[in-house]
Structure formats: C-alpha cells, structure tokens
Design a protein around this motif. Structure first.
Motif, mmCIF file in Angstrom:
data_model
loop_
_atom_site.group_PDB
_atom_site.id
_atom_site.type_symbol
_atom_site.label_atom_id
_atom_site.label_comp_id
_atom_site.label_asym_id
_atom_site.label_seq_id
_atom_site.Cartn_x
_atom_site.Cartn_y
_atom_site.Cartn_z
ATOM 1 N N LEU A 142 36.959 45.144 52.640
ATOM 2 C CA LEU A 142 37.662 44.550 51.507
ATOM 3 C C LEU A 142 37.747 45.566 50.385
ATOM 4 O O LEU A 142 36.922 46.481 50.303
ATOM 5 C CB LEU A 142 36.968 43.276 51.029
ATOM 6 C CG LEU A 142 35.746 43.378 50.116
ATOM 7 C CD1 LEU A 142 35.411 42.003 49.538
ATOM 8 C CD2 LEU A 142 34.547 43.958 50.796
ATOM 9 N N PRO A 143 38.745 45.424 49.503
ATOM 10 C CA PRO A 143 38.824 46.355 48.368
ATOM 11 C C PRO A 143 37.608 46.215 47.466
ATOM 12 O O PRO A 143 37.032 45.132 47.332
ATOM 13 C CB PRO A 143 40.102 45.902 47.646
ATOM 14 C CG PRO A 143 40.865 45.107 48.647
ATOM 15 C CD PRO A 143 39.853 44.468 49.539
ATOM 16 N N LEU A 144 37.227 47.314 46.841
ATOM 17 C CA LEU A 144 36.050 47.292 45.972
ATOM 18 C C LEU A 144 36.218 46.277 44.847
ATOM 19 O O LEU A 144 35.271 45.568 44.495
ATOM 20 C CB LEU A 144 35.810 48.692 45.400
ATOM 21 C CG LEU A 144 34.559 48.888 44.555
ATOM 22 C CD1 LEU A 144 33.294 48.581 45.363
ATOM 23 C CD2 LEU A 144 34.502 50.316 44.020
ATOM 24 N N ALA A 145 37.426 46.173 44.299
ATOM 25 C CA ALA A 145 37.670 45.245 43.197
ATOM 26 C C ALA A 145 37.499 43.788 43.628
ATOM 27 O O ALA A 145 37.230 42.919 42.796
ATOM 28 C CB ALA A 145 39.069 45.462 42.634
ATOM 29 N N ALA A 146 37.672 43.525 44.924
ATOM 30 C CA ALA A 146 37.546 42.152 45.421
ATOM 31 C C ALA A 146 36.102 41.753 45.675
ATOM 32 O O ALA A 146 35.827 40.588 45.983
ATOM 33 C CB ALA A 146 38.356 41.993 46.710
ATOM 34 N N LEU A 147 35.193 42.704 45.543
ATOM 35 C CA LEU A 147 33.781 42.416 45.803
ATOM 36 C C LEU A 147 33.182 41.503 44.746
ATOM 37 O O LEU A 147 32.231 40.771 45.016
ATOM 38 C CB LEU A 147 32.997 43.733 45.870
ATOM 39 C CG LEU A 147 31.609 43.710 46.480
ATOM 40 C CD1 LEU A 147 31.668 43.298 47.943
ATOM 41 C CD2 LEU A 147 30.966 45.083 46.352
ATOM 42 N N GLY A 148 33.735 41.534 43.549
ATOM 43 C CA GLY A 148 33.196 40.729 42.462
ATOM 44 C C GLY A 148 32.084 41.453 41.730
ATOM 45 O O GLY A 148 31.688 42.562 42.092
ATOM 46 N N PRO A 149 31.539 40.828 40.679
ATOM 47 C CA PRO A 149 30.491 41.483 39.873
ATOM 48 C C PRO A 149 29.246 41.783 40.700
ATOM 49 O O PRO A 149 28.851 41.011 41.570
ATOM 50 C CB PRO A 149 30.193 40.439 38.786
ATOM 51 C CG PRO A 149 31.376 39.532 38.767
ATOM 52 C CD PRO A 149 31.898 39.499 40.167
ATOM 53 N N VAL A 150 28.640 42.921 40.412
ATOM 54 C CA VAL A 150 27.403 43.355 41.064
ATOM 55 C C VAL A 150 26.369 43.608 39.975
ATOM 56 O O VAL A 150 26.664 44.242 38.957
ATOM 57 C CB VAL A 150 27.646 44.639 41.889
ATOM 58 C CG1 VAL A 150 26.333 45.192 42.417
ATOM 59 C CG2 VAL A 150 28.606 44.358 43.042
#
Length: 401
Positions: A142-150
């Motif tokens: 998945l795209p990094l931006a779609a990973l959500g907050p970390v």
C-alpha cells in the motif's frame, strides 16, 4: 583511539544525499563515550564479526553471476501481494496486537493502542542510486500515505535495505517520532527530521513513547552507507513492550548467545520478527540462516516454543545467492521440527498472533525447486508408493510436485 575526519568540502558536495552524513559534534562525543565503541569503531557482542565476504572471491563471483543461480534467486511469476486496505487496519486489533509484514524487514506493529513501524522501505531499490542496485521483486502492499498515523518509526541500522531516503523524507513531514541506534540520527537530521523527534539509543537504553517502552538491544552486524565504512553508527535489535504485549524485531544479525540474555531480561514475547534471509556461507557472522533464526526465537522465549515467529528480511530484494523462496520454506520446516508457531503471511497481510495465524506456503506457486537436503530418506521408498506417501527427497518441487 583512531581519529575521525570529515571529508573535504569538495568531496561533500559530490556526495549523494542518500549517503547521509557522518556523526559529529556532541553526537560523536556521545558515541566515543559508549562502552561498545573502542579504537574508533563499534564492537560486536561475542567478539569480532567478519563483515566482508570470507572464502574465495572467485567462487562468490561465480555463484552471483551464474545464469542458473541467478534464475533461482528471483520468483518465477508475480508475487501474491495482499493489497492492504484501510479496512484491514482501521479497526483496533481485537487481541490488542496485530502485525503486518510489508516486505523485507518492514513491519507495522499495532500494539496496545500504539502503532510502531519498523525499518520502513518504500523505495524501488535499496541503493543510493535510482538507476542501480537491488530492485524490488514485488510492489509495496500500500502507499505510505495510506498507512495512516504512526506513533514511532524504529530503525535497526543504516544499511539501504533498512534505512531508505525517500521513505524517511516522506515521514519527516509527519508528526511521528523516530527511535534509532546511536549515531543514526545524523542521517535523519540531514534528511529533514527535527532533533526533537529523535530518540537515539545505545544498547540497553530505553525510551518511552506513550504507553510503550522501546529498548535498543544488541545485534551482531555492522553499518555504513558511503564508499567507506566508518563504523560510527550503531546497529541494534529492538524490544517494544506495552501494557499487555511484548514484541521483538531482530534487525540484521548473526546468531549469538546474547539472544538468551535479551529473552531473560525482556521476554517472553508474543511475537518476534526474525531475520532469516540474505544468509551465506561467505558472511556467516552477520546474517542468520532459517535454522539459526528459529534457534534465536527459542532463545528469546527461554528455550521453549512460545509466541509466533514472523520471518523477515526475505522475498523482496535479491541480496544473496540462495534461492528466492528458500528462507520461507526452510524456516517453516525448522520451526515445525521444534513445534514452534511460525507465521507466513503474504506481504501486506495483517494477522493477530493470538488469533488465526497465516500458514500457507504461498511462495510455492511462483518458486522454482527448493533444495531440502536434510530430508533425504534413510532407506529408499518403494517404487510403487504414491507420490503423497514418498519421503521427501533432497528436492521438493514448488507447487507440491
């Protein structure tokens, strides 16, 4: 102690950004105070480790460039990536712990209400150059931006397949914290991460992030990104402990007795993420074979099967001479012999160690033959025996042939 010299301004101007920078100032002073730093370099636990290829360079080159050997080191078709969606990771894990292997050593761990991202590599190549170096064998799930907050990004060491410039630059624009081994913070600051978001640790030091305690623990490896290896940045494995769960990420390491000490101090663990790929007889001190990886997991668990082992550091980049799927296949075999639970998710497939653990040998559909020399039958099988009843021979063809 050997001195430390920065390159000249002219050389620095020609240095690719992906090389990062060497530690200096107070950071270098802190490195010199480390009990693990001596005579100008960091030292490995258990004595000196060979970081360069041992044995015959000619033989190593023959294996790397042999056409048949090269064919074995890549999948024979499209790797079945699980296209991770927001629905997969939007709801909190029912058990309080969920793990998503994103390929190679990149893992998202959702633990006791926090999100920890280990060794994130979203780049196409683990290299300082966009046009050369080991290229991905499968896309990111998945795209990094779609990973959500970390909440925190954890880095094990500064090699390109663990510390990726494009990924760090993207994360530098977020609010996440970074937990890194001593000296690695110099690279991150150079790439735009503010110092107040860095937690830079020596071995056996810890830091708090919300309700989590992150501890940098020893590993047996080395460091370096530039044309010369200064050994001025540390490498580490990591323990992450929450209110209810404990997990361990090995980073890159050779096998050493220190796993038992880490387990005694911080274990047992609900899940371990253990490096079992890119091993070779040419560098036995700095990477683990599948059998050694299973042994390390058991050491971390007090010598008995416990928790779930997630094999990492394989399947995504071609970094050694072994067959592409060999690490996955051999780890499953070694773990089964010890009655240890091992997860084999497709890249991007989330699972909860306390729930249903993925066990499918998915790689067989896109793999060539996988050698299994320890499964030679002691006595010949009857010639009339059906294939399903025959003992495994030294070759177990992919797909169950």
């Amino acid at each position: 102690m050997s001195g430390f010299r920065n390159p000249s301004p002219g050389l620095r101007a020609l240095r690719p950004a992906a090389f990062g920078v060497d530690p200096s100032g107070e950071r270098m002073a802190r490195i010199r105070r480390s009990p693990h730093f001596k005579d100008g370099v960091f030292l490995n636990p258990g004595g000196e480790a060979r970081v360069g290829p041992s044995g015959s360079t000619v033989e190593l080159a023959k294996q790397f460039f042999d056409r048949e050997q090269r064919r074995r080191r890549a999948p024979q078709g499209t790797v079945p990536v699980h296209a991770t969606t927001l629905a997969d990771i939007a709801e909190p894990p029912a058990s309080g712990l969920r793990v998503t292997w994103l390929g190679h050593s990149s893992v998202l761990a959702e633990i006791d209400g926090h999100r920890v991202l280990f060794d994130p590599v979203w780049g196409e190549r683990c290299s300082p150059f966009a046009f050369a170096g080991p290229k991905r064998l499968h896309p990111v799930p998945l795209p990094l931006a779609a990973l959500g907050p970390v909440d925190v990004v954890v880095i094990s060491h500064d090699h390109y397949d663990h510390l990726d410039l494009p990924t760090i630059k993207a994360l530098a624009g977020t609010d996440t914290l970074f937990a890194v081994p001593l000296g690695v913070g110099a690279h991150l600051e150079h790439w735009g991460v503010s110092p107040d978001r860095l937690r830079e640790l020596d071995w056996n030091e810890d830091t708090k992030v919300g309700g989590l305690t992150l501890t940098a623990t020893p590993a047996r490896h080395f460091c370096g990104r530039g044309l010369r290896n200064t050994q001025h940045t540390l490498w580490a494995s990591w323990v992450v402990a929450g209110d209810e769960h404990r997990i361990y990420h090995s980073g890159d390491t050779g096998y050493f007795e220190g796993f038992k000490d880490i387990g005694a101090e911080h274990g047992p663990f609900d899940a371990t993420m253990i490096q079992i790929g890119a091993y070779s007889e040419f560098w036995p001190d700095i990477h683990m074979t599948p059998e050694e990886g299973v042994r390390a997991h058991l050491d971390l668990q007090g010598g008995r099967p416990h928790g779930v082992l997630l094999p990492i550091h394989w399947g995504t980049f071609n970094l050694a001479t072994h067959a592409w799927a060999e690490p996955g296949e051999w780890t499953k075999d070694a773990a089964e012999e010890k009655r240890q639970a091992v997860a084999s998710p497709r890249p991007g497939e989330p699972f909860e160690p306390a729930g249903k653990v993925p066990t499918d040998r998915w790689w067989r559909g896109v793999s060539g033959p996988i050698a299994r020399p320890w499964h030679r039958p002691e006595t010949p099988a009857p010639a009339t025996a059906p294939a399903s009843a025959q003992p495994r021979d030294e070759l177990d063809l992919a797909g169950g042939v």
